[in-house]
Design an enzyme around this catalytic site. Structure first.
Site, mmCIF file in Angstrom:
data_model
loop_
_atom_site.group_PDB
_atom_site.id
_atom_site.type_symbol
_atom_site.label_atom_id
_atom_site.label_comp_id
_atom_site.label_asym_id
_atom_site.label_seq_id
_atom_site.Cartn_x
_atom_site.Cartn_y
_atom_site.Cartn_z
ATOM 1 N N HIS A 72 0.843 -1.206 0.000
ATOM 2 C CA HIS A 72 0.000 0.000 0.000
ATOM 3 C C HIS A 72 0.872 1.248 0.000
ATOM 4 O O HIS A 72 1.739 1.387 0.846
ATOM 5 C CB HIS A 72 -0.912 0.018 1.229
ATOM 6 N N TYR A 202 -9.223 6.080 7.149
ATOM 7 C CA TYR A 202 -9.382 6.483 8.542
ATOM 8 C C TYR A 202 -10.365 7.652 8.550
ATOM 9 O O TYR A 202 -10.071 8.699 7.981
ATOM 10 C CB TYR A 202 -8.046 6.939 9.132
ATOM 11 N N PRO A 294 -4.699 0.901 18.653
ATOM 12 C CA PRO A 294 -4.461 0.369 17.308
ATOM 13 C C PRO A 294 -4.492 1.408 16.186
ATOM 14 O O PRO A 294 -4.168 1.075 15.043
ATOM 15 C CB PRO A 294 -5.601 -0.639 17.115
ATOM 16 N N TYR A 386 3.837 6.813 10.049
ATOM 17 C CA TYR A 386 3.028 5.641 9.696
ATOM 18 C C TYR A 386 3.884 4.558 9.042
ATOM 19 O O TYR A 386 3.736 3.376 9.332
ATOM 20 C CB TYR A 386 1.884 6.060 8.755
HETATM 21 C C1 PHB Z 1 -6.492 -3.852 10.707
HETATM 22 O O1 PHB Z 1 -6.522 -4.124 9.498
HETATM 23 O O2 PHB Z 1 -6.890 -4.654 11.560
HETATM 24 C C2 PHB Z 1 -5.999 -2.523 11.146
HETATM 25 C C3 PHB Z 1 -5.474 -1.658 10.215
HETATM 26 C C4 PHB Z 1 -5.012 -0.409 10.600
HETATM 27 C C5 PHB Z 1 -5.076 -0.046 11.919
HETATM 28 C C6 PHB Z 1 -5.571 -0.912 12.866
HETATM 29 C C7 PHB Z 1 -6.038 -2.160 12.484
HETATM 30 O O3 PHB Z 1 -4.642 1.190 12.280
#
Ligand code: PHB
Ligand code: APR
Length: 404
Positions: A72, A202, A294, A386
């Site tokens: 990505h 997001y 997360p 990131y």
């Molecule tokens: C996920 O795909 O589970 C996932 C992706 C990005 C994140 C958190 C979880 O920031």
């Protein structure tokens, strides 16, 4: 039983460490309390930083990842019905990430470990670590049939996650804990439907955060911010899809594809750091030492950084007799850990809406998003964080390990 490195826990941290040590000719034994199927099916994030991808490849664990993982080059930020793409390679001098589920990383590492006959014991629970301050730390363990045993080690690495036992072997008098909890969690689903966008989205919305992610070209992973303590069973599949649709809505003709939900669970949110990450010959790695919310997808990547740092340091000690890198382990790891804590906290507070949010909080969130989407340097800061922090060391890396 005796070994050079006793590893507690067969999550990504413990399994990768066993592999790095095996490749360097250092023996280890991995003890894991759960069974293999449980460990291979536990759902966690699956965003691999460039450095993590490089480490897995160099460790000989990248073959299926390179075949099936999805590279990505960016993410989308969504707010006020607008869409903004963050272009990672353009902002970071060519870095990107790989979407490859943590379950798959774990399966690949387990297959390699068992293929080599590497000692990996499932259903074997570490009960306590003793003698961390001596030259011969020990792990007392119990198997499911009730048999107890002791593993004598030169080093113990606690890779046993947040709920493990290894951290408790560090005396309270030297432990420093920094912690923050959040008044919300993530309700996550897996769905048999192709992702509605080819990159992660997001989204900040007045009703709360939403995330669109994926596991493969035909499996979507989606999350909704929910109040702390929410029971996943309280949400019907239809309610989840309706809420996702609302929070992800845009002014253009983007649409959310729905499909059968195959898993549903709630993840709590926490920031946590235990310092130091070493006590004598006991080293803590991964979730055993630190937790991030997360939102920044950093958990797995931090675990990889820790075990690479430990493996390098131990190889250096074996080859030169010099313990400087082992002595620097905690400080080296914590520098990176705190960058990830900072980033994960900033992403979380920018995108989530606490129930008691004030108009001031709302305006500051919007200003943060406005800044990222209108200033190249602010956007580059997000892209750099990131895609990952370097696996740096206080001295020149002595060995041909990845990320050097
Ligand atoms: C996920 O795909 O589970 C996932 C992706 C990005 C994140 C958190 C979880 O920031
Ligand atoms: N004895 C043996 N094994 C134990 C014990 C114990 N007493 N306690 C816990 N374990 C095992 C757990 O069953 C689990 O398999 O330790 C393992 C820890 O694995 P993770 O929780 O996955 O932690 P870690 O390897 O540090 O993972 C790092 O990757 O899994 C993702 O996002 C997750 O942030 C996490 C990151």
């Amino acid at each position: 039983m005796r070994t050079t490195v006793g590893i507690i826990g067969a999550g990504p941290a413990g399994l990768l460490l066993a592999r790095l040590l095996h490749n360097a000719g250092i023996d280890s034994v991995v003890l894991e309390s759960r069974d293999r199927a449980y460990v291979e099916q536990r759902q966690r994030a699956g965003i691999l930083e460039q450095g993590t991808v490089d480490v897995l490849r160099a460790a000989g664990a990248g073959e299926r990842m390179d075949r099936e993982g999805l590279p990505h080059d960016g993410i989308e930020l969504r707010f006020d019905r607008r869409r903004h793409r963050v272009d990672f390679p353009a902002l970071t001098g060519g870095r990107s990430v790989m979407v490859y589920a943590q379950t798959e990383v774990v399966k690949d590492l387990i297959a390699l470990q068992l293929g080599d006959g590497g000692p990996l014991f499932f259903e074997t629970e570490a009960l306590e670590v003793t003698g961390a301050e001596s030259d011969h730390p020990r792990i007392r363990f119990r198997q499911t049939d009730g048999t107890e045993g002791v593993l004598d080690c030169h080093y113990v690495v606690g890779c046993d996650g947040f709920w493990g036992v290894s951290r408790t072997a560090v005396p309270a008098t030297v432990s420093r804990v920094s912690e923050r909890t959040y008044p919300f969690g993530w309700l996550g689903i897996l769905a048999d439907v192709p992702p509605s966008h080819d990159e992660l989205v997001y989204a900040r919305h007045d009703r709360g955060f939403a995330l669109l992610s994926m596991r493969s070209p035909v499996v979507s992973r989606l999350y909704l911010q929910v109040p702390e303590g929410t029971d996943a069973a309280d949400w019907s599949d239809k309610e989840i899809w309706d809420e996702l649709e609302r929070r992800l809505e845009t002014d253009d003709d983007w649409t959310l594809r729905r499909g059968p939900v195959t898993a549903k669970s709630v993840t709590p949110m926490r920031s946590y750091v235990h310092e130091p990450m070493r006590h004598g010959r006991l080293f803590l790695a991964g979730d055993a030492a630190h937790i991030v919310p997360p939102t920044g997808a950093k958990g797995l990547n931090l675990a990889v950084g820790d075990v690479v740092t430990f493996a390098r340091a131990l190889i250096h000690r074996r080859d030169t007799g010099d313990t400087a890198l082992l002595d620097a382990y905690s400080a080296t790891c914590l520098r990176r850990v705190w960058q990830a804590e900072r980033f994960s906290y900033a992403m979380t507070t920018m995108l989530h809406r606490p129930e008691d949010a004030t108009p001031f909080d709302d305006r500051v969130q919007r200003a943060a998003l406005d800044r990222i989407t209108s200033s190249r340097s602010a956007e580059a800061d997000l892209a750099e964080s990131y895609t990952g922090f370097p696996l740096d060391l206080p001295t020149d890396p002595p060995h041909d390990l990845p990320g050097a």
